[in-house]
Design a protein around this motif. Structure first.
Motif, short mmCIF file in Angstrom:
data_model
loop_
_atom_site.label_atom_id
_atom_site.label_comp_id
_atom_site.label_asym_id
_atom_site.label_seq_id
_atom_site.Cartn_x
_atom_site.Cartn_y
_atom_site.Cartn_z
N UNK A 302 0.85 -1.32 0.04
CA UNK A 302 -0.10 -0.13 -0.07
C UNK A 302 1.00 1.18 -0.13
N UNK A 303 1.71 1.29 0.96
CA UNK A 303 2.86 2.37 0.88
C UNK A 303 3.54 2.34 -0.38
N UNK A 304 4.05 1.46 -0.83
CA UNK A 304 4.74 1.73 -2.14
C UNK A 304 3.87 2.17 -3.20
N UNK A 305 2.50 1.60 -3.26
CA UNK A 305 1.58 2.35 -4.48
C UNK A 305 1.35 3.92 -4.23
N UNK A 306 1.11 4.28 -2.77
CA UNK A 306 0.94 5.54 -2.63
C UNK A 306 2.12 6.46 -2.87
N UNK A 307 3.33 5.83 -2.71
CA UNK A 307 4.64 6.81 -3.30
C UNK A 307 4.67 6.78 -4.67
N UNK A 308 4.17 5.80 -5.36
CA UNK A 308 4.21 5.80 -6.73
C UNK A 308 3.20 7.02 -7.40
N UNK A 309 1.89 6.88 -6.65
CA UNK A 309 0.99 7.86 -7.08
C UNK A 309 1.31 9.51 -6.77
#
Length: 647
Positions: A302-309
């Protein structure tokens, strides 16, 4: 795009601590610097202090001499589980089940490790091997968790009803099912009931905040979020909350049990999601950097995806890499797949979007709504068959227009009935439908925009005026299409001004091209003083920013001047146009970049082309030669700029 919030609902129980098992370890004491006669005591002491990594290192040496040691395998399984290495934990417990089939606790721990690996059929098969009545409550709870994870909510609920009614976990798990059924208000009530029984617990408090988020009650959600963060900072200062944002060099705190118990990672992700939805993008990025520091390889999906966004605008390549990586993981955040497709469409990587869609057909049915699938399909189709794509989009648009009209009628009826709650629900549904309609409308407009048929684009926008007249995206694009027709600058001003006035206290916070187009429209309609006023305001804001953030590069005034210079060049006045462009790029070290060069290069190349073709003649004076020299110097500076992308 949807930001993930990190839901960790249901099955809160962990593998029990191995203390008191009575198992003794032999161990190679000298090699590992463990005091003689204190091997077992030392190992258990390290487990108590949560030094799981050190224990794993010691026990792996133990297994080299005694590969079937029950004590070593049992403790290794426990430590691997708490290190979130569930595959290694499952391997340890599988061996224990095979060598000690009479020990039901190993069967339970093996099943739970498989559950954490998302191997749900295997986990269900393993847990069904337990027949001991004393384990039945835990077995039932784990079976319910597995069914919940498989989205088999009826069976999950049926299993939960077999659990003791006075068990707080039962109430919590029922709340989880209600949450997944999108009955957020009822789920929130369940979680609040559990809080009243067991007192403050970070994970339950987080679930309450999550329910309020799903109901779009962001203020209430942020209240619970603040409480979780404040308690986390107070009780565990060693987690270094907020240190990264302040620029302090900190080491990773790891994915420790303490970090899990505080629910800080989930909470900061939820806070980032709320700020993202409110379009407070800087606050959203700050929420991600405020969370306890961890190494890149330690980050949860989840954190990795939010960083990407959050960082997609600044570093799209890295953002796409993260989303592509997550898509290959099991499980991945449910919104990763639709977000990746939408971002490919946004950046016009339509072939990649088509490939991802084709390679993940099973995810299309599971994770894409019919609306989203049809929308993405139309965007991809538009590249090869614009007419077919427009037809698909027209069908989507008609559906949303019908729904908007029905909701408008319902709102009026409920207001006449003085039913405020019903009015509120209808308005929320109307707003949600409008947010789905706007992208469809813009996609339709783009079909004709790409053909430079701006009159047809204007007609498309005019058809939707009854629903979209107050929507900023609609107003902005109407302004653009009026501007591009070059005969409707006065009408364009009316739309641009509403956006600029709304953000007048922070002009550098809006797109520079909006300000540039507004200034050009002012000039073309004889309102030069208004254009100068806007430019002075931008200059003042940029000067203030240069003192507050010396390293930040702001191009707003530069781009405004570039666009104005382009206007004069297009009218054949290269003398004034090029001089305006030269001035806007000074100093080159701060103002020359990919965005500014995009506008400058066209005028410079146009000047060179017309000079070579003898279509224009520069006056034979110092000013003209300085203009020509400035053109060449600009080219040299561009070549020396590492970040520049030349045509």
């Amino acid at each position: 795009h949807n930001c993930s919030y990190g839901s960790q609902l249901i099955n809160k129980s962990l593998i029990e601590k191995p203390a008191g098992t009575g198992l003794q370890l032999a161990g190679s004491m000298a090699a590992l610097h463990v005091p003689e006669g204190q091997y077992t005591q030392t190992i258990y002491g390290m487990i108590k202090d949560q030094k799981y990594g050190d224990v794993v290192q010691i026990l792996n040496v133990e297994l080299q001499t005694r590969p079937k040691s029950r004590a070593a395998l049992s403790l290794l399984g426990f430590c691997y589980y708490h290190l979130q290495d569930y595959q290694a934990a499952a391997d340890c417990y599988e061996q224990l089940v095979q060598t000690n089939p009479e020990v039901d606790s190993y069967k339970l721990y093996y099943a739970q490790s498989l559950y954490k690996l998302c191997a749900y059929p295997e986990a269900m098969k393993a847990v069904c091997q337990i027949e001991n009545p004393s384990y039945q409550p835990k077995v039932t709870k784990l079976q319910a968790a597995i069914r919940y994870a498989e989205d088999d909510l009826p069976n999950a609920k049926s299993l939960m009803e077999q659990c003791p009614a006075d068990d707080p976990d039962s109430e919590f798990n029922l709340g989880c099912v209600l949450f997944k059924e999108k009955r957020y208000e009822e789920a929130c009530a369940k979680f609040n009931t559990v809080l009243q029984v067991v007192g403050y617990k970070a994970d339950i408090c987080y679930c309450v905040a999550l329910c309020h988020y799903m109901m779009r009650q962001y203020v209430v959600a942020l209240k619970y979020i603040s409480e979780i963060i404040e308690r986390g900072i107070k009780d565990h200062p060693e987690l270094s909350v907020g240190m990264q944002t302040e620029g302090v060099d900190v080491t990773s705190v790891g994915n420790t049990k303490i970090l899990q118990e505080t629910s800080l990672v989930e909470t900061f992700n939820l806070k980032a999601a709320i700020e993202y939805q409110l379009k407070n993008f800087e606050a959203a990025q700050e929420a991600l950097t405020d969370m306890p520091p961890r190494a890149q390889e330690e980050l949860d999906p989840v954190t990795l995806q939010n960083q990407a966004l959050m960082n997609m605008e600044d570093n799209p390549t890295q953002g796409f890499e993260k989303l592509q990586f997550l898509l290959q993981q099991v499980p991945c955040p449910p919104v990763t797949f639709p977000n990746l497709l939408l971002l490919y469409c946004k950046y016009e990587y339509y072939d990649l979007a088509a490939d991802v869609l084709a390679e993940n057909a099973h995810l299309s049915y599971k994770l894409l709504t019919p609306y989203l699938y049809d929308f993405i399909d139309a965007k991809i189709t538009a590249q090869s068959s614009p007419e077919e794509a427009f037809s698909k989009l027209e069908e989507l648009a008609s559906h949303h227009i019908d729904k908007l009209r029905k909701l408008t009628k319902q709102v009026q009826e409920q207001r006449q009935n003085h039913d405020d709650e019903a009015v509120k629900k209808c308005v929320e549904e109307y707003d949600n439908t409008l947010e789905h309609f706007i992208p469809v409308l813009m996609a339709q407009a783009k079909v004709y925009w790409d053909r430079e048929n701006y009159a047809q684009v204007e007609k498309i926008f005019r058809r939707s005026v009854e629903f979209c007249s107050d929507h900023d995206t609609w107003k902005l694009n109407v302004a653009h299409v009026l501007f591009m027709q070059e005969t409707k600058f006065k009408e364009a001003i009316g739309f641009y001004e509403t956006i600029v006035k709304k953000n007048y206290d922070n002009l550098v916070g809006i797109s520079a091209i909006i300000l540039a187009n507004l200034c050009v429209s002012y000039i073309m309609t004889g309102h030069t003083e208004d254009a100068e006023e806007i430019m002075k305001k931008i200059e003042k804001e940029e000067e203030e920013l240069s003192y507050e953030e010396p390293d930040r590069k702001v191009y707003h005034l530069c781009i405004v001047n570039l666009v104005i210079g382009t206007l004069y060049c297009s009218k054949g006045n290269y003398e004034f146009g090029i001089s305006r462009i030269m001035k806007s790029l000074e100093p080159y070290s701060k103002k020359l970049g990919t965005d500014t060069w995009f506008y400058a290069k066209r005028c410079l190349l146009s000047l060179v082309e017309n000079l070579v073709k003898h279509m224009i003649m520069l006056k034979d004076n110092v000013s003209s030669w300085s203009t020509a020299r400035a053109t060449m110097q600009t080219g040299q500076h561009c070549i020396k700029t590492p970040s520049l992308t030349l045509p």
